[in-house]
Structures are given as C-alpha cells and as structure tokens.
Scaffold this motif. Sequence first.
Motif, PDB file in Angstrom:
ATOM      1  N   ALA A  74       7.018  -9.997 -25.604  1.00  0.00           N
ATOM      2  CA  ALA A  74       7.017 -11.177 -24.733  1.00  0.00           C
ATOM      3  C   ALA A  74       7.926 -10.986 -23.522  1.00  0.00           C
ATOM      4  O   ALA A  74       7.703 -11.585 -22.474  1.00  0.00           O
ATOM      5  CB  ALA A  74       7.454 -12.402 -25.519  1.00  0.00           C
ATOM      6  N   THR A 123       0.757 -16.479 -27.504  1.00  0.00           N
ATOM      7  CA  THR A 123       1.730 -15.714 -26.732  1.00  0.00           C
ATOM      8  C   THR A 123       1.127 -15.227 -25.418  1.00  0.00           C
ATOM      9  O   THR A 123       1.729 -14.424 -24.727  1.00  0.00           O
ATOM     10  CB  THR A 123       2.240 -14.496 -27.530  1.00  0.00           C
ATOM     11  OG1 THR A 123       1.131 -13.600 -27.726  1.00  0.00           O
ATOM     12  CG2 THR A 123       2.807 -14.911 -28.864  1.00  0.00           C
ATOM     13  N   ASP A 173       4.908 -20.335 -28.010  1.00  0.00           N
ATOM     14  CA  ASP A 173       4.858 -19.066 -27.286  1.00  0.00           C
ATOM     15  C   ASP A 173       5.774 -18.017 -27.900  1.00  0.00           C
ATOM     16  O   ASP A 173       5.740 -16.858 -27.503  1.00  0.00           O
ATOM     17  CB  ASP A 173       5.262 -19.305 -25.826  1.00  0.00           C
ATOM     18  CG  ASP A 173       4.448 -20.422 -25.206  1.00  0.00           C
ATOM     19  OD1 ASP A 173       3.474 -20.119 -24.520  1.00  0.00           O
ATOM     20  OD2 ASP A 173       4.767 -21.616 -25.453  1.00  0.00           O
ATOM     21  N   ASN A 186       3.047 -13.555 -21.265  1.00  0.00           N
ATOM     22  CA  ASN A 186       3.501 -14.771 -21.928  1.00  0.00           C
ATOM     23  C   ASN A 186       3.737 -15.876 -20.890  1.00  0.00           C
ATOM     24  O   ASN A 186       4.460 -15.692 -19.920  1.00  0.00           O
ATOM     25  CB  ASN A 186       4.800 -14.488 -22.698  1.00  0.00           C
ATOM     26  CG  ASN A 186       5.116 -15.603 -23.690  1.00  0.00           C
ATOM     27  OD1 ASN A 186       5.264 -16.757 -23.309  1.00  0.00           O
ATOM     28  ND2 ASN A 186       5.208 -15.253 -24.961  1.00  0.00           N
TER      29      ASN A 186
END
Lengths: 315, 273, 481
Positions: free
Chosen positions: C104, C31, C150, C111
């Motif tokens: 995120a 991430t 991610d 990210n």
Amino acid sequence: MAVFVLKRLASLLASLLFASLAIFLVLEVLPGDPAAFMLGLNAAPDTVAALREQLGLTAPLPQRYFGWLAGMTVGDFGISYTYRVPVSDLIGARVQVSVPLAAYALTLSTLIAIPVGAIAASARNTPLDAGIMGMTQLGVALPNFWFAMLLVLVFSVGLRWFSAGGFPGWDDPFAAMRALTLPAVALALPQAAILARVMRSSLLDTLDQEYMRTARAKGLSQGQALRRHALRNALIPVLTIMGLQFSFLLAGAIIIENVFFLPGLGRLVFQAISARDLVVVRSVVMLLVFAVVTVNFLVDFTYALVDPRLRRPVS
Amino acid sequence: MRVGANLIAGIGLSVFFLALAGVSLVWTPYDVTLLVVGDRLQPPSQAHWLGTDHFGRDILSMIMVGARTSIAVALIAVGVGVIFGVPLGLFAAAMRGSLADEIVMRGNDLVFAFPALVIAILITAIFGPGAVNAIIAIGIFNIPVFARVARGAALSVWTREFIMAARLSGKGSAHISFEHILPNIANTLIVQATIQFSLGILAEAGLAYVGLGAQPPQPSWGRMLAEAQTMIALAPHVAIIPGLTIVLMVLGLNLFGDGLRDYLDPRLRERRP
Amino acid sequence: MLAALWAIPALAQRTDIVVGLVLEPPHLDPTAGAAAAIDEVGYANIFEGLTRFGPDGAILPALARSWDISEDGLTYTFHLHEGVSFHDGTPFTANDVAFSFTRAMAEDSVNAQKGLFEPIASVEAADDLTAVVTLDYPYGNLPFNLAWGDAVIVSSQTAQTNTTSPVGTGPFRFVRWTQGDSIVIERNPDYWGEPARLERATFRFIDDPSAAFAAMMAEDVDTFPIYPAPETLAILDADPRFVAVIGSTEGETILAMNNRRAPLDNILVRQAITHAIDRQALIEGAMFGYGTPIGTHFAPHHPAYVDLTGLSAYDPDRSRALLEEAGVGPITLALALPPPPTYARRGGELIAAQLRAVGIDTRIVNMEWSQWLEQVFSGKDFDLTVISHTEPMDIEIYGREDYYFGYGAPQFQAIMEELNLSVDPDRRTELLQAAQRDIAENYVNAYLFQLAKTAIQHVDIEGLWANAPTQATDLTAVYWR
C-alpha cells in the motif's frame, strides 16, 4: 448478383470502419478520467498516475485505436477499467438479458399487433376500426418509462404478482421469464401500437390488389380472401418494421432496464459512460452498430433475392 | 376536401398546449422558481388546480412552463433536421445513381445504425446536460429522416414532365431542386415534420427523465416525471399528471399529422400506418 | 418461486439475507479503489484488518488481538491471532501484514487512501504472530488508520486477483458476482473467530430510488442499510413488515465554496451565503426531515463536537446587509451538483432558491461523478458545489492548500500539526474544537447537515449496524428472529 453482394459488403466494411473511428475519437474527447473516478476524493495525484499507467491509458492514440481494432477481429474487446474483467465476459453476460428481453418484447408486440391490425382492417370504417385505431394512437404516444412505472406500481407494489425488478439468471428459466415479463410488456405495448397500424394499412393495400379482386370474384368471402392471400403479402412491410424494432429494442431498453434494474446491455453502457469505462462503452456501441448494419445488410440481401429489380443501387 | 375528426382533435390538442406555453410567457398561476417546502405534495385543490410538487411548486404552472421547454426543444430539433436533411436529400435525388448519392444514403444508414439514446448520453457527457445539447442530440437523428423522405419524394418528382421541360430550358440541378422540386414535396415534408415533432417531444421527455435535458430551475416534463417517480406512493398525482400531459401532447400532434396527411392527400386516407 | 416458499410461515429461521445497495462496486479490492460500495460488500465480511471499526465507531482489535506502543511512540508491536487462514487455505502470518502495508505504501501503489500509511517507516514480521510497525514520527492514531477498509490484510498469493475474486480472512467468503445485478457471499466454515449466523448473503444493486421502494415492497430485498429515498421511508416504516432505523453517519454535507476565486475569496460574501441558507427547510425539503444541522465540518455525535450553527444562523436580512458591505454588486455563481438525487440535486435546487432570495443568482450544473471529480475536485473549476464528505474524522482536509475549496490557513495547519503529535486525550479534544471553530469563524464553506443513516429492514432482522462509523455492511452478527 455477385457484384451486388460484393459492393454491399464493401460498403458494409467501410461503414463499420468509419463507425469505429468515429466512436473512438468521440470517446477520446470525453472529459473525465477513469483512474481519478476509481480512486475518489482522498487519492494523491501520483497514485492516480500509477493507476493510469496500469490501465494502459498512457499509450499513444493510434496505437490504442489499432490495438482495439485488431483485438475486436479476434473477439478480444480489452479489459474493463472499472470491473477489471474482460469486456467480452461482461457483454456475454448482458446479452443473455438484452437479447431475450428484446425477443420477448417483439414476440408480445407481434402477437398483439398482427391480430389487432387484421381485425381493424377487416372491420374497416366501422366503429370497431375507429376504436382500435384510437387505442393505437394512444399506445404510440405513451412514454414507455412512464408506462413501466405504472406497471410496477400496480403489479409489483400493489398486487405483488411480479417482482419489481432484478434478474435471477437462467438457472431457473421460469423465474427468468417472469422477471422479464413486466419490462417486456412495457417495451412491447408502444411497439405493438406502431406495428398494428402498419399491419392494418398494409393489409388494406393488398386487399385492393388485382389478385384479391380475382379471389373475391371466385367466390371467397372477404375473411377467407384475407386469410388465404392478403395476410402473407401484407406481412412483408410488417417484417421490415419488426427488423427495425428488434435493433431498437436491443439498445433502446436503457431506461426500462433502469426502471427494473435489469443487468442488460443498455444499463452496462449507461453506467460505463458515467464511470468513464471507455473500453466498455466503445465496444458495446460498436457491437450495437455492427448488429444493426448487419441486419440491414441481410434485409437488403433477402430483398434482392426476391426482387431482382432492387439490385440496382437506387431503390 | 373533408376535414377529418382526427385533424380537428389534433389541432385542438396541439393548439391547447401551444396556448399553454404561450400564456406561460406572460402569466402563470404561481412563480415556478418559488419553493415553499411547507406546501409540498398537496392534492389538486381550488388554490392549486393540479396540486403541488415535492418543493411545493404549483404543478399547473410547471406544466405550462414545461410545455415551452418541450415544444422549443422538439421544434428546433425538427428545424435542424429540415435545414440539414432536406438539402442533403434533394442533392442525393439530383445525383441519383451516382457515388455521391450512394455515400449520402449509406451515411444516413450509418447514423440510423447508432443507438440514438446512447449517442445522446455521450453528447451530453461531452458538452454537459442542457436544453441546447438535447436539441443537438435529437436533431442529429432528424437529419437522415428528412434526407431520406426528401430524396424519396424528390425522385418521383424528377420523372415528371415539367421537370424535363425545365431541364431542357437549361436550368441546373440545384436550381430545379429548389425552384421546382421543393414546392412539390413540401406537403410530404410538412407531414413528416409533424411526426418528428411529436417524436421529439417524446425524446426530450426521455432525455430529461434520465437527467440529460433542460436543467433546473427550468421546468421540464421529463424531469418532473423523474423527480416525482419516488413520490408516487405518497402523492400519485405528482407522477401521473406530467405523464398524462406528455401522452396528450404527443397524441395531439400525431392526430394532427395524420389528419393533415389525409387532408392533403385524401387518396391515402385509411391506408396510412 | 422462492418468494412463494418464503411466504409460507417459516418452520426454521431464515439463514439468508438479501441486502440492497444503491451502488455496485466497480471491483472488490478494497486496497485499490475508493468506491464506498467495495467496503459495503467486503468490509468485516470478506476482509479484515489488524483493527476494525465497531458498530459505535470504537476501534476494536481484529486480526491483531492486542498491540504495544513503545515509550517514544515510534514502534507499534501487533500480536496476531493464532490459527487464522485465508479463504484459499493459506495460513495468515505477520508476513502478510508486512506484505499488505508495504504494497500500500509502495511507489506504484494504487491505494486510494495511501495517506493512512504516511506515518509508517517500515513493517516487519518479528515472528509468525508478531508484526512490528515502525513510524517516522510519533503518531497516536495508527490503530484508527489501520481500521479502514483500505488497510485490510491481503495475501500475496491473491493480491492481484482480489478485484474479481476476493480472498480474505473474514467470516464470509466470496461465491459469485453477476455484474450489474448481485454479489453472493457464504459463511466461511473455517473462520477463526465467532462464526457468522447467516449461511448466505446476497447484495443486490439498485440505484434507482423508486426501484428501491418497489423492491422493498415486493420483498425482493430484505434490507437497505442506506435507503436512497427518504421520501418513502415513512411509508415503509408504517408497513408492519418493515422497520426504519435512523442512525448517524460520518457524512458532513456542505456547500463548498471556492475560496480562491472572487467574489468567494471575500469572507463577507461567504458569510452572507451561510446566512442565506435555511438548514431546516433544506433538511425537510431535500431529506424529508432526516439529518442533523451542523455548523462546522465535524460529526455531531462525536464527543469533541462543538455546536457552531449559531455563527451561520438563517438570517436573510443579515445576508443582504453583508453583501452590501462587501460591495460586490449583483453576483451569479455556478453551482455544480454531483449525482446523489437527495442531498445534492434536491438540496442544490433548494439552496439555489434560497440564495436567489438574498440576491445571489446561481447557474445549476448537474454533473456525473467522473466529471465532478475532474472539473470540481481536481480542476478546482467551480464556484459552489454541494457534497457530502463521508470519510470519518476528515477535518484535516482544511489544512491542505491544494484541496479543492482551497483553505489551508497557517493557523489551521498549526493546529493540525500539533494534533498529529499529541496523544493526550484532553489536549486532542481542545485542538479538535479549536479547528472546528477556526473553519466556522472563517466561513470556509457553508456547513449544512450531517447525513442520517436511513436504513429500512425487515422487522425480524437483528444485528445490523444502526450507525455508520465507516462505510460497511457488517453481517457477522446478523440473524433472523
């Protein structure tokens, strides 16, 4: 003596300080942003900015320079941008490969060079001498990475006696030494060729010295005289070259480390430059410079102990 | 004075490669910029004496043009070393024992203390890879070599009587250095230049091997090796020929340097490392 | 010594594997970085998301066993698996989903694919096993976005330390990382789903193509999922110990052109360049035959793909005529080449020779990645570059005006806008095909070939992915025969 040591010590510190400044400034002008490198093609500019902030890349120059210097004096080299672990941990792990590899290569090269050089000297002007000298000429001309390539082809791919590379760690010292064998041979042979030539010429020098003639006159054979007297005296220039070679091997193994994918200092610095992990680059380069400067200092110091004439600044 | 076998072999090899490079300026068996994928990795044959590489280029032509690159880079790097290093060394010798001498010599030590390959990589990372930057990277490390050799040789000349005479006649240090010292240390410098030239060829090959030397389509021995490395199992000659070429060229220059030293200073024969 | 033991005919099946990877991950937090190597180690092995990519690219449920979409298309309700816990023992709940996505999307997020979360307005935990994602606008592709590496779920306890000691919910847990050499993972005995059959896996990093060949031949490595030297693949394949598996990837390899800069702002010049390129010779010369020609920026194995290679067929005469028509005179272009030795460096040299044949001179500039990113990608200071775009379904980059090759034509943006809002599969296909045609007919870039997934593996290994719908080395189903 004390004045000599103090003067040399001051010059050593000045050198290191100058080197650190040079390294720091050179790395500052290096194009490429570690944050952009880590986030790749799809990252938005503000994400890159956030990472720069997090990595501490936004502080003013002098602050970062002095922070780095202050950290180094207590063994804190900072945190790697890419690996996110302390640089000292990274260096610590890599030194466990690079130093034994350099030592292994130097040992091999010495074990080959000293007898070969001595044989050539004692057989001077014979076809044997000429043959040995021809071989060493070839050794000096050998690019070590090409030699490494051929070693892998023969001993790993062909005969499968050694693994093609990698390093299993020191848990099993036997396996570790085995993994370092081909790289050490690749590094050692060209060095051995140089060392053997130095050994031979330095032996020939001492053989012509007064005390050697005395020894011969006393009835010792050429071989006996060589073993008892000449060898020890001839080793001094050889040791000097070995000192130089050790520092060369420590940093100069980059290409060999790549051929054998060894996790050593050279490969660390090579990858860190590509990834713009400047914290790692500057600390490793500084460490290598420190090692060489210190070795030089110690060599000078030892000489001065042995030979007081050398204490004057002009050598 | 006897001309040694070393010198003859050295001259022979060196002249051979210089001739190859020279001929390549006007003629090569094939055009090295012509890629014929269909002809790739052919073994040596009548048409291609040394075979073809992974793009179907003629290896002999590549070696010929590559010789130019190697020789040019190494030679100019030696020039850089001589132009900057020799005056520095002469200056240090003229100022022997002074602070200036100390600074020059410590500066030299410092340059030596930097890991050469790492610095070369940094230089190319800053200025981009290319032949010119390879010259700079190799040249920088030639400077202290020539400074040290020039200083050492000059120091012994300074003690000679004719220098004393020149000083008494009122000539300045700079004047003496260039007029009297330099001609007397020229032999030593020429021998050192030959050694640095051969080291330069090896260094250029190393830099090109890691992708930091001359850029394509300009052929270079080191890059030929790097590109051929993965083909070695398919067509061993592609990797073996450029490697052997480097060995022979460096060998020739070393023999030449040694032979030259013996020729110029026969007392040292059989003594030199 | 271990090698000697392996050489003895095994009484029991092997339960360990050594996987060769070309690049070492810089760190292990998927991430917080774009490096493919992070996912090549961790995806599906250590970390899991709500959804995941299957071996064929289909979107499968993962930590979410199912999901509902509201009538207006604005709310996704994910139903999570029960009894899942992180490797450190912390139970996994909907709060972790909310934490991961909120982190995120945050202002200071690092990210690398923050754009995946762009449609999301908020994430909440309705209860421990139900996560509710609210969108700003209807967006049909959310499960696809959430399948990316991610978008994996991390625990708030360990989010900060995942870079060096990753903690996920996957079937393997992290054991040790010897920087510069290898990473070891082992089976997670408390895994919630089907347990892995391997007990232990080692990822070994070998970036040198000839070292990779030597490592396979010496059996230091059992498989290279993406083998870096296509030239020696046939030799390894011919060896009875190994088998080569050729699959597809999401990597469109293109000769990108700077559409902002003269003379490449002239469509005739761009078209001339595309006709100068002989794709077959390129694939043969650079990739030793592995790769599929493409005529647009789209994966040929995708059902919506249109074969448009005819628009830019190899035709040097046409190319010269077009250059004449454009009236640009003799041109010299800078060709920036990133590090990959095969498609970029070898391919670049071939392209330079092909362009020279129609009278376009090039100046090759080899670059490291960091320099390429700064100068070409961010700085947009380039004429031509060879690059493989490995993200799946990334044709939308042509809609971004500030993207490095600088297209962003209004009619293309309109297609993308409609695509984002439509959920009808047929309409989506039509729009995707219209988009492919638009960028091919406008000769934005020269589309070269789709990278092949060239894997080499020991003949007794089963269960590795043949294709690469995403960058991953999914070891969950791998075993030794």
